[in-house]
Enzyme design. Structure first.
Site, PDB file in Angstrom:
ATOM      1  N   LYS A  11       0.847  -1.202   0.000  1.00  0.00           N
ATOM      2  CA  LYS A  11       0.000   0.000   0.000  1.00  0.00           C
ATOM      3  C   LYS A  11       0.878   1.246   0.000  1.00  0.00           C
ATOM      4  O   LYS A  11       2.044   1.205   0.422  1.00  0.00           O
ATOM      5  CB  LYS A  11      -0.946   0.038   1.204  1.00  0.00           C
ATOM      6  N   ASP A 137      -2.076  -2.085  10.686  1.00  0.00           N
ATOM      7  CA  ASP A 137      -2.369  -2.019   9.248  1.00  0.00           C
ATOM      8  C   ASP A 137      -3.028  -3.295   8.712  1.00  0.00           C
ATOM      9  O   ASP A 137      -3.436  -3.345   7.549  1.00  0.00           O
ATOM     10  CB  ASP A 137      -1.080  -1.784   8.436  1.00  0.00           C
TER      11      ASP A 137
END
Ligand code: ATP
Length: 292
Positions: A11, A137
């Site tokens: 990401k 995350d």
């Protein structure tokens, strides 16, 4: 099913704000996350016996219980008393300790893959509730795509997919500890906070220029101050035609957004010759998921 092969996507943060430091040591954040098609390959096999065995292509990464992929496997084995040996083969492409959530993506893939392989019947929300125990995350990595993350990273809102464009992703030759960056972050009345709501509005409009104009990461105040090359790489990307450039996560990876493939490829070639950059890639935005 005795074997499952998956991709675990990296990401970048299109915007990253830290709102406050909490009593428990975590931070409340407001981040816009975006998967890009740079991924680790991960294969899980089950066999007779018990225990977790792991292999990876990177000699410096641990393959014992401290690897996030093993921690994810251990969590499900213990909770569901899984009576099998689990073998994890991890081929890393995502730079390590780079602000791209590589370890979290691997852990998310293991949770997803073992849920399928052992038919545990856990919903996405149930997987996310387990994932957040291992890393803030991981819930995002399970959901994937374009997402607003709040709380410590576990309160997720799925956003409209980010329009197709090109990301040049450049990793300097040093790594950064996420803990160091958060510990050295100063939050006071002088802190300049990113316009996350403006980014959300631009995403809703499908306006990459509106997003690019607002790229901002409050953690740059720590990492880019410590490592001035980060600003240098951002400037180089902009000279090469990036709409804008930003450090991802706690860094040190820098990404630039391009609306033109040729310019992105040229920028990538130039950065690969740049001594401030160890690895550089061109990637596209993607919706995440784990399918190989
Ligand atoms: P984030 O963006 O979530 O802060 P990051 O990209 O900065 O993460 P990772 O690549 O996830 O950082 O690695 C952080 C640390 O975790 C490294 O020091 C590494 O040794 C350890 N680690 C444990 N398991 C893994 C894994 N599967 N892949 C990468 N690093 C791992």
């Amino acid at each position: 099913m005795d074997e499952i092969k998956m991709r675990a996507y990296a990401k970048v943060n299109l915007g990253l704000d830290v709102l406050r430091r909490r009593e428990d040591g975590y931070h409340d954040v407001k981040m816009v996350m975006q998967n890009i098609d740079l991924f680790d390959k991960i294969c899980i096999k089950k066999n007779a016996g018990r225990g977790i065995t792991m292999r990876t292509n990177l000699a410096f990464l641990p393959t014992d219980g401290s690897n996030l992929a093993c921690k994810a496997a251990r969590l499900l084995i213990d909770e569901f008393d899984i009576d099998s040996a689990v073998y994890i083969d991890l081929y890393k492409f995502i730079p390590v300790a780079a602000g791209m959530a590589g370890g979290s993506a691997d852990a998310a893939a293991v949770l997803y893959g073992m849920n399928k392989m052992f038919e545990l019947g856990l919903s996405l929300e149930e997987l996310m509730a387990r994932g957040v125990k291992l890393g803030a995350d991981i819930p995002y990595c399970l959901m994937g795509g374009t997402v607003l993350a709040e709380g410590i990273g576990e309160k997720l809102t799925k956003l409209k997919p980010f329009p197709d464009c090109y990301f040049v992703v450049a990793k300097p030759p040093f790594s950064v500890s996420t803990r160091f960056v958060y510990e050295n972050l100063v939050l006071d009345s002088h802190t300049k906070h990113p316009d996350i709501d403006g980014i959300l509005g631009a995403i809703e409009q499908g306006d990459i220029y509106g997003v690019a104009d607002r790229l901002e990461n409050v953690l740059e105040s720590v990492t880019a101050k410590e490592y001035p090359d980060i600003e240098g790489i951002k400037d180089r990307m902009k000279e090469c035609g990036a709409l804008n450039a930003l450090m991802s996560g706690s860094g040190p990876t820098v990404f630039g957004i391009f609306d033109d493939e040729q310019k992105a490829e040229t920028c990538n070639r130039i950065l690969r010759q740049d001594a401030r950059v160890k690895t550089s890639y061109v990637a596209r935005s993607c919706a995440g998921g784990f399918d190989n």
